[in-house]
Scaffold this motif. Structure first.
Motif, PDB file in Angstrom:
ATOM      1  N   TYR A 109      34.478   9.739  57.065  1.00 47.21           N
ATOM      2  CA  TYR A 109      34.450  10.644  58.282  1.00 47.21           C
ATOM      3  C   TYR A 109      33.161  11.638  58.374  1.00 47.21           C
ATOM      4  CZ  TYR A 109      39.098   9.193  59.993  1.00 47.21           C
ATOM      5  OH  TYR A 109      40.122   8.545  60.534  1.00 47.21           O
ATOM      6  N   TYR A 139      36.054   6.126  65.548  1.00 50.98           N
ATOM      7  CA  TYR A 139      36.023   5.466  64.359  1.00 50.98           C
ATOM      8  C   TYR A 139      37.443   4.901  64.011  1.00 50.98           C
ATOM      9  CZ  TYR A 139      31.134   6.808  64.343  1.00 50.98           C
ATOM     10  OH  TYR A 139      29.886   7.031  64.815  1.00 50.98           O
ATOM     11  N   ARG A 158      29.078   4.194  72.236  1.00 53.53           N
ATOM     12  CA  ARG A 158      29.296   5.570  71.496  1.00 53.53           C
ATOM     13  C   ARG A 158      29.594   6.499  72.578  1.00 53.53           C
ATOM     14  NH1 ARG A 158      32.142   3.397  68.200  1.00 53.53           N
ATOM     15  NH2 ARG A 158      31.502   3.341  66.017  1.00 53.53           N
ATOM     16  N   ALA A 162      30.238   9.641  59.702  1.00 50.95           N
ATOM     17  CA  ALA A 162      30.480   9.385  61.119  1.00 50.95           C
ATOM     18  C   ALA A 162      30.438  10.857  62.195  1.00 50.95           C
ATOM     19  CB  ALA A 162      31.922   8.733  61.192  1.00 50.95           C
ATOM     20  N   GLU A 189      38.137   2.236  62.637  1.00 54.25           N
ATOM     21  CA  GLU A 189      38.329   1.132  61.435  1.00 54.25           C
ATOM     22  C   GLU A 189      37.608   1.474  60.086  1.00 54.25           C
ATOM     23  OE1 GLU A 189      36.999  -2.304  63.193  1.00 54.25           O
ATOM     24  OE2 GLU A 189      38.821  -2.466  64.247  1.00 54.25           O
ATOM     25  N   ILE A 190      37.208   2.980  59.996  1.00 54.87           N
ATOM     26  CA  ILE A 190      36.640   3.227  58.730  1.00 54.87           C
ATOM     27  C   ILE A 190      37.348   4.221  57.879  1.00 54.87           C
ATOM     28  CG2 ILE A 190      34.333   3.291  60.048  1.00 54.87           C
ATOM     29  CD1 ILE A 190      34.494   6.247  59.736  1.00 54.87           C
ATOM     30  N   VAL A 250      36.019  12.076  65.745  1.00 56.31           N
ATOM     31  CA  VAL A 250      35.637  10.934  64.894  1.00 56.31           C
ATOM     32  C   VAL A 250      36.834  10.215  64.693  1.00 56.31           C
ATOM     33  CG1 VAL A 250      35.128  10.459  62.342  1.00 56.31           C
ATOM     34  CG2 VAL A 250      33.994  11.986  63.677  1.00 56.31           C
TER      35      VAL A 250
END
Ligand SMILES: [Zn+2]
Length: 301
Positions: free
Chosen positions: A265, A257, A234, A268, A259-260, A253
């Motif tokens: 968000y 990320y 990360r 995240a 796949e979210i 973000v």
């Protein structure tokens, strides 16, 4: 090549029903599923006859009923709390109406940062204050069982795990889960302490982890090592964003990320902030203003 975390989420259970997990461990799961709790809060019952309850869960009367039913004819002598998030500790207050057992925990919310505790985030339970404050290495003895307290700040500053010594089984709360990484949200959540608390587990010989959410973890060290590596990745991703001219967390973000869903968000972003704070602490990043979501971050040149 991204590290592969050996995630596990399969679990057979029924809400309100107690499952026998080992000679000394039972679990009842609360009906509070969410993207943050998976199926819900798993409340563990340790021992037989005279038992400890770990994390009574949310303030949910049906769940407290289920705990009482699971321990019918027995005595609850101790209530152990891993940390003060709304899905872990508020059940203590309801349980107290039926059971006269002291609560154990590191301290009130925020107490791992400031002595008196400090209000830091929305999902915190600010009412909980343990009857007995426990510290790293303390042993809590019951009738036929004993637990060692393992202080693991990071997810929250007051997060503590408990090892049932008879089985070398570590109740990891939200520190290490099988199905997901942990949320680390500043200021009470702290990435440096979180990673140190992961490393602490590598020096231990726990046979199995029982997280509050989701199934047990049997490959304990492999799992923790993957989490540490994941956090290192990360950091690399964040530094890479900045090199590409992306200086704000909200813009990082969606790059990091992939796949979210969008509604996650916000959470995240808090996690990216935790990493950014840690990078600033180590002097690898500088920020143009006060540390937070709405400033530009640059590489230290
Ligand atoms: Zn939590």
């Amino acid at each position: 090549m991204a590290v592969s975390i050996p995630f596990r989420r399969e679990l057979e259970f029924e809400y309100g029903h107690v499952d026998e997990l080992s000679p000394n461990i039972r679990r009842v799961i609360a009906n509070n599923p969410s993207p943050f709790t998976l199926y819900g809060t798993g409340t563990y019952i340790l021992g037989r006859g005279s038992v400890a309850v770990v994390d009574p869960g949310p303030a949910d009367a049906a769940h407290i009923e289920a705990i009482l039913k699971a321990t019918e004819g027995e005595q609850i002598s101790h209530v152990l709390v891993t940390h003060t998030h709304a899905d872990h500790s508020p059940g203590c207050r309801l349980l107290r109406e039926h059971v006269d057992a002291p609560t154990y925990g590191f301290g009130p919310h925020g107490s791992g940062m400031l002595e008196e505790g400090v209000a830091t985030e929305e999902s915190a339970d600010r009412d909980f204050d343990p009857d007995v404050k426990v510290r790293h290495g303390d042993i809590v003895e019951g009738d036929g069982w004993s637990v060692e307290c393992v202080y693991t700040p990071g997810h929250t500053s007051n997060h503590i795990c408990y090892q049932l010594r008879e089985e070398r089984a570590l109740f990891t709360g939200d520190h290490v889960m099988g199905w997901s990484t942990s949320i680390v949200s500043p200021p009470d959540g702290d990435m440096q302490r979180y990673i140190e608390s992961l490393r602490l587990l590598l020096d231990r010989d726990d046979a199995r982890y029982w997280p509050t959410h989701g199934p047990a973890i049997t490959e304990t060290h492999r799992h923790v090592e993957a989490f540490i590596e994941h956090r290192r990745e990360r950091e690399v991703q964040i530094l890479d964003c900045i090199r590409r001219g992306i200086h704000r967390i909200a813009e990082m973000v969606p790059q990091i990320y992939l796949e979210i869903p969008e509604f996650m968000y916000g959470a995240a972003g808090r996690s990216v902030l935790a990493h950014v704070v840690y990078l600033v602490q180590r002097d690898e990043l500088v920020c143009a203003g006060e540390l937070g979501m709405d400033v530009d971050y640059h590489l230290r040149t």
